[in-house]
Design an enzyme around this catalytic site. Structure first.
Site, PDB file in Angstrom:
ATOM      1  N   CYS A  66     -22.959 -41.945  31.602  1.00 22.47           N
ATOM      2  CA  CYS A  66     -23.059 -40.159  31.735  1.00 22.47           C
ATOM      3  C   CYS A  66     -23.705 -40.194  30.623  1.00 22.47           C
ATOM      4  O   CYS A  66     -23.624 -38.769  30.139  1.00 22.47           O
ATOM      5  CB  CYS A  66     -21.720 -40.083  32.369  1.00 22.47           C
ATOM      6  SG  CYS A  66     -21.276 -40.520  31.498  1.00 22.47           S
ATOM      7  N   CYS A  69     -20.221 -41.705  26.639  1.00 23.30           N
ATOM      8  CA  CYS A  69     -19.582 -42.135  25.306  1.00 23.30           C
ATOM      9  C   CYS A  69     -20.401 -41.772  24.385  1.00 23.30           C
ATOM     10  O   CYS A  69     -19.443 -41.774  23.007  1.00 23.30           O
ATOM     11  CB  CYS A  69     -19.269 -43.791  25.276  1.00 23.30           C
ATOM     12  SG  CYS A  69     -18.776 -44.296  26.556  1.00 23.30           S
ATOM     13  N   CYS A 161     -17.853 -48.515  31.721  1.00 23.36           N
ATOM     14  CA  CYS A 161     -18.531 -48.779  32.663  1.00 23.36           C
ATOM     15  C   CYS A 161     -19.640 -50.382  32.441  1.00 23.36           C
ATOM     16  O   CYS A 161     -19.743 -50.680  32.949  1.00 23.36           O
ATOM     17  CB  CYS A 161     -20.111 -48.046  32.718  1.00 23.36           C
ATOM     18  SG  CYS A 161     -19.577 -46.062  33.102  1.00 23.36           S
ATOM     19  N   CYS A 193     -13.282 -44.343  28.895  1.00 28.27           N
ATOM     20  CA  CYS A 193     -13.787 -43.357  29.233  1.00 28.27           C
ATOM     21  C   CYS A 193     -13.626 -42.212  29.237  1.00 28.27           C
ATOM     22  O   CYS A 193     -12.718 -42.094  29.671  1.00 28.27           O
ATOM     23  CB  CYS A 193     -14.093 -43.429  30.750  1.00 28.27           C
ATOM     24  SG  CYS A 193     -15.604 -42.386  31.888  1.00 28.27           S
ATOM     25  N   HIS A 231       2.664 -46.427  28.919  1.00 31.02           N
ATOM     26  CA  HIS A 231       3.896 -45.852  28.879  1.00 31.02           C
ATOM     27  C   HIS A 231       4.881 -46.202  27.849  1.00 31.02           C
ATOM     28  O   HIS A 231       5.958 -45.518  27.694  1.00 31.02           O
ATOM     29  CB  HIS A 231       4.047 -46.933  29.522  1.00 31.02           C
ATOM     30  CG  HIS A 231       5.203 -46.351  30.564  1.00 31.02           C
ATOM     31  ND1 HIS A 231       6.338 -45.697  31.343  1.00 31.02           N
ATOM     32  CD2 HIS A 231       6.436 -48.511  30.992  1.00 31.02           C
ATOM     33  CE1 HIS A 231       7.376 -46.048  32.123  1.00 31.02           C
ATOM     34  NE2 HIS A 231       7.862 -46.620  31.848  1.00 31.02           N
ATOM     35  N   CYS A 234       5.156 -43.716  25.343  1.00 30.25           N
ATOM     36  CA  CYS A 234       4.909 -42.459  25.779  1.00 30.25           C
ATOM     37  C   CYS A 234       5.747 -41.557  25.281  1.00 30.25           C
ATOM     38  O   CYS A 234       6.656 -41.662  25.402  1.00 30.25           O
ATOM     39  CB  CYS A 234       4.520 -41.974  27.066  1.00 30.25           C
ATOM     40  SG  CYS A 234       4.200 -40.986  28.244  1.00 30.25           S
ATOM     41  N   CYS A 258       8.638 -37.038  33.106  1.00 28.11           N
ATOM     42  CA  CYS A 258       7.396 -38.022  33.464  1.00 28.11           C
ATOM     43  C   CYS A 258       6.312 -37.602  34.704  1.00 28.11           C
ATOM     44  O   CYS A 258       7.275 -37.348  35.628  1.00 28.11           O
ATOM     45  CB  CYS A 258       8.185 -38.871  33.803  1.00 28.11           C
ATOM     46  SG  CYS A 258       7.404 -40.961  34.540  1.00 28.11           S
ATOM     47  N   CYS A 264       0.201 -40.755  36.830  1.00 29.46           N
ATOM     48  CA  CYS A 264       0.760 -41.334  36.102  1.00 29.46           C
ATOM     49  C   CYS A 264       0.277 -42.670  36.055  1.00 29.46           C
ATOM     50  O   CYS A 264       1.170 -44.027  37.000  1.00 29.46           O
ATOM     51  CB  CYS A 264       1.063 -41.075  34.778  1.00 29.46           C
ATOM     52  SG  CYS A 264       0.837 -41.397  32.989  1.00 29.46           S
ATOM     53  N   CYS A 273      -4.214 -45.038  23.364  1.00 29.61           N
ATOM     54  CA  CYS A 273      -4.160 -43.669  23.504  1.00 29.61           C
ATOM     55  C   CYS A 273      -2.883 -42.464  22.881  1.00 29.61           C
ATOM     56  O   CYS A 273      -2.887 -41.750  22.187  1.00 29.61           O
ATOM     57  CB  CYS A 273      -4.527 -43.124  24.624  1.00 29.61           C
ATOM     58  SG  CYS A 273      -5.908 -43.650  24.993  1.00 29.61           S
ATOM     59  N   CYS A 285      -4.441 -37.248  27.588  1.00 27.29           N
ATOM     60  CA  CYS A 285      -3.806 -36.700  28.969  1.00 27.29           C
ATOM     61  C   CYS A 285      -2.761 -36.435  29.142  1.00 27.29           C
ATOM     62  O   CYS A 285      -2.105 -35.638  29.724  1.00 27.29           O
ATOM     63  CB  CYS A 285      -4.574 -38.111  29.274  1.00 27.29           C
ATOM     64  SG  CYS A 285      -6.417 -38.657  29.142  1.00 27.29           S
ATOM     65  N   CYS A 292      -2.230 -40.523  32.621  1.00 30.04           N
ATOM     66  CA  CYS A 292      -2.720 -40.942  32.713  1.00 30.04           C
ATOM     67  C   CYS A 292      -3.939 -41.470  33.760  1.00 30.04           C
ATOM     68  O   CYS A 292      -3.086 -42.759  34.503  1.00 30.04           O
ATOM     69  CB  CYS A 292      -2.129 -42.541  32.108  1.00 30.04           C
ATOM     70  SG  CYS A 292      -3.324 -44.008  31.388  1.00 30.04           S
ATOM     71  N   CYS A 295      -8.322 -45.012  32.513  1.00 31.92           N
ATOM     72  CA  CYS A 295     -10.024 -45.329  32.538  1.00 31.92           C
ATOM     73  C   CYS A 295      -9.653 -46.650  31.662  1.00 31.92           C
ATOM     74  O   CYS A 295     -10.966 -47.595  31.378  1.00 31.92           O
ATOM     75  CB  CYS A 295     -10.306 -44.659  31.499  1.00 31.92           C
ATOM     76  SG  CYS A 295      -9.880 -44.118  30.105  1.00 31.92           S
TER      77      CYS A 295
HETATM   78  S1  SF4 Z   1       3.785 -40.680  32.272  1.00 32.79           S
HETATM   79 FE1  SF4 Z   1       3.257 -41.892  32.685  1.00 32.79          FE
HETATM   80  S2  SF4 Z   1       3.074 -43.483  30.512  1.00 32.79           S
HETATM   81 FE2  SF4 Z   1       4.173 -41.374  30.311  1.00 32.79          FE
HETATM   82  S3  SF4 Z   1       6.680 -42.528  30.845  1.00 32.79           S
HETATM   83 FE3  SF4 Z   1       5.573 -41.779  32.363  1.00 32.79          FE
HETATM   84  S4  SF4 Z   1       4.945 -42.906  33.748  1.00 32.79           S
HETATM   85 FE4  SF4 Z   1       5.403 -43.349  31.684  1.00 32.79          FE
HETATM   86  S1  SF4 Z   2     -17.647 -45.086  30.135  1.00 31.05           S
HETATM   87 FE1  SF4 Z   2     -17.225 -42.525  30.811  1.00 31.05          FE
HETATM   88  S2  SF4 Z   2     -18.133 -41.380  29.541  1.00 31.05           S
HETATM   89 FE2  SF4 Z   2     -19.129 -43.677  29.018  1.00 31.05          FE
HETATM   90  S3  SF4 Z   2     -20.705 -43.988  30.156  1.00 31.05           S
HETATM   91 FE3  SF4 Z   2     -18.983 -44.271  31.334  1.00 31.05          FE
HETATM   92  S4  SF4 Z   2     -18.366 -42.951  32.709  1.00 31.05           S
HETATM   93 FE4  SF4 Z   2     -19.622 -41.475  30.430  1.00 31.05          FE
END
Ligand code: SF4
Ligand code: SF4
Length: 331
Positions: A66, A69, A161, A193, A231, A234, A258, A264, A273, A285, A292, A295
């Site tokens: 898409c 990236c 991808c 992603c 996790h 987080c 949570c 999640c 992340c 996110c 989460c 991805c």
């Molecule tokens: S939000 Fe998701 S990553 Fe964060 S503690 Fe809860 S389950 Fe774990």
């Molecule tokens: S990984 Fe995600 S952002 Fe990258 S080309 Fe694929 S769909 Fe698009």
């Protein structure tokens, strides 16, 4: 100050980058890559001195993608400093950002191929079901990737991808990642992603400084970026441990709870992340209130759906299967 250092100083001045900001960024790169700050500085200074001849040639192919990236990298909020590293690249072919098109672009591609020794970046998946899902210049994308990979010094798959098939893996084209097409090759998978700009800039820097790929995990991802689970780092983790799960999005009292019950996938997914965050460290996110979506995982997207749930049944099911060893670490 030697000549290469003074050329680096000049490059900073032209871009309006203060020495303080530059050293801060180099420090961050050092933490990010595990390289010493002096090695990074030396490499950037040498590249500044060599100019065009010191640039790392890059061929960037787009398949079933898409362009997210490319946008992720181009939209990095810290372009002046990151550009110092990206300027060390000579992008020989990138169909989205290159000025040339049609036959002229194809000529540039052939020219790069003839010389070889380039960094091959692949964005987007490769159709496994039928070549006709992705044809470029009348040729199957699959053939183009194989041909370009044969003369590349290193291959980097950017985004979910190109790494594992991502969203297109769930379509009739059955999109697959580069490693599945070329099992005999080393492929660096940067599988979020879209790709995180830091992951790509850090990998490029690693190649520039050491000439080698970063150390990879069993799924071909740099261990330095895809080590602990989401996790583990987080900030909502204490609520998970106390079994305080968000049930009602509209209740302000639950806003930090949570998100496991809302779908999640953080316990099942490895990525930095929560520490690195996105948009120049602004947010990511889970801190935005979205669970989460997994991805970066080889099973994204097919095994991570539905992305949101009301009772956490999908997260629970995936986690239970993982705990029982039914989901292999390597996919
Ligand atoms: S939000 Fe998701 S990553 Fe964060 S503690 Fe809860 S389950 Fe774990
Ligand atoms: S990984 Fe995600 S952002 Fe990258 S080309 Fe694929 S769909 Fe698009």
């Amino acid at each position: 100050m030697d000549e290469s250092q003074s050329k680096l100083e000049k490059a900073l001045e032209i871009r309006g980058i203060s020495r303080r900001d530059f050293l801060k960024y180099v420090g961050m790169l050092g933490v990010m890559t595990g390289l010493s700050e002096s090695a990074i500085l030396k490499s950037l200074a040498q590249a500044a001195e060599k100019g065009g001849s010191g640039k790392l040639p890059v061929v960037w192919l787009n398949g079933q993608d898409c362009t997210g990236c490319t946008i992720s990298l181009a939209g990095s909020l810290n372009p002046p400093v990151a550009s110092l590293i990206l300027d060390k690249l000579s992008i020989r072919y990138h169909e989205t950002i290159m000025a040339a098109s049609g036959e002229v672009a194809e000529e540039a591609y052939k020219e790069a191929l003839k010389k070889g020794g380039y960094l091959l970046v692949v964005e987007g998946s490769i159709p496994e079901a039928d070549d006709r899902f992705c044809m470029i210049g009348g040729r199957p994308f699959k053939e183009i990737v194989k041909e370009a990979a044969a003369k590349a010094s290193m291959i980097v798959a950017v985004g979910a991808c190109a790494s594992f098939g991502g969203i297109p893996a769930s379509t009739p084209s059955r999109g697959m990642g580069v490693k599945k097409l070329l099992p005999e090759k080393t492929v660096v998978n940067l599988s979020t992603c879209p790709v995180h700009p830091d992951h790509l800039v850090g990998t490029i820097l690693q190649v520039l400084v050491t000439g080698k790929a970063p150390e990879l995990d069993e799924n071909g991802r740099p261990k330095i970026y895809f080590g602990p689970s989401v996790h583990d780092n987080c900030r909502r983790r204490s609520y998970f441990d106390a079994s305080m799960f968000l049930k009602d999005w509209n209740d302000p009292a639950q806003k930090d709870y949570c998100l496991f019950e809302k779908g999640c996938k953080g316990p099942n997914v490895n990525s930095d992340c929560p520490i690195r965050r996105w948009n120049d460290g602004l947010n990511f996110c889970i801190d935005c209130g979205a669970g989460c979506q997994g991805c970066s995982d080889p099973t994204f997207y097919s095994k991570m759906t539905p992305l949101y749930t009301s009772e956490g049944e999908v997260s629970r099911k995936i986690w239970a299967r993982k705990q029982a060893g039914l989901i292999p670490a390597k996919v």
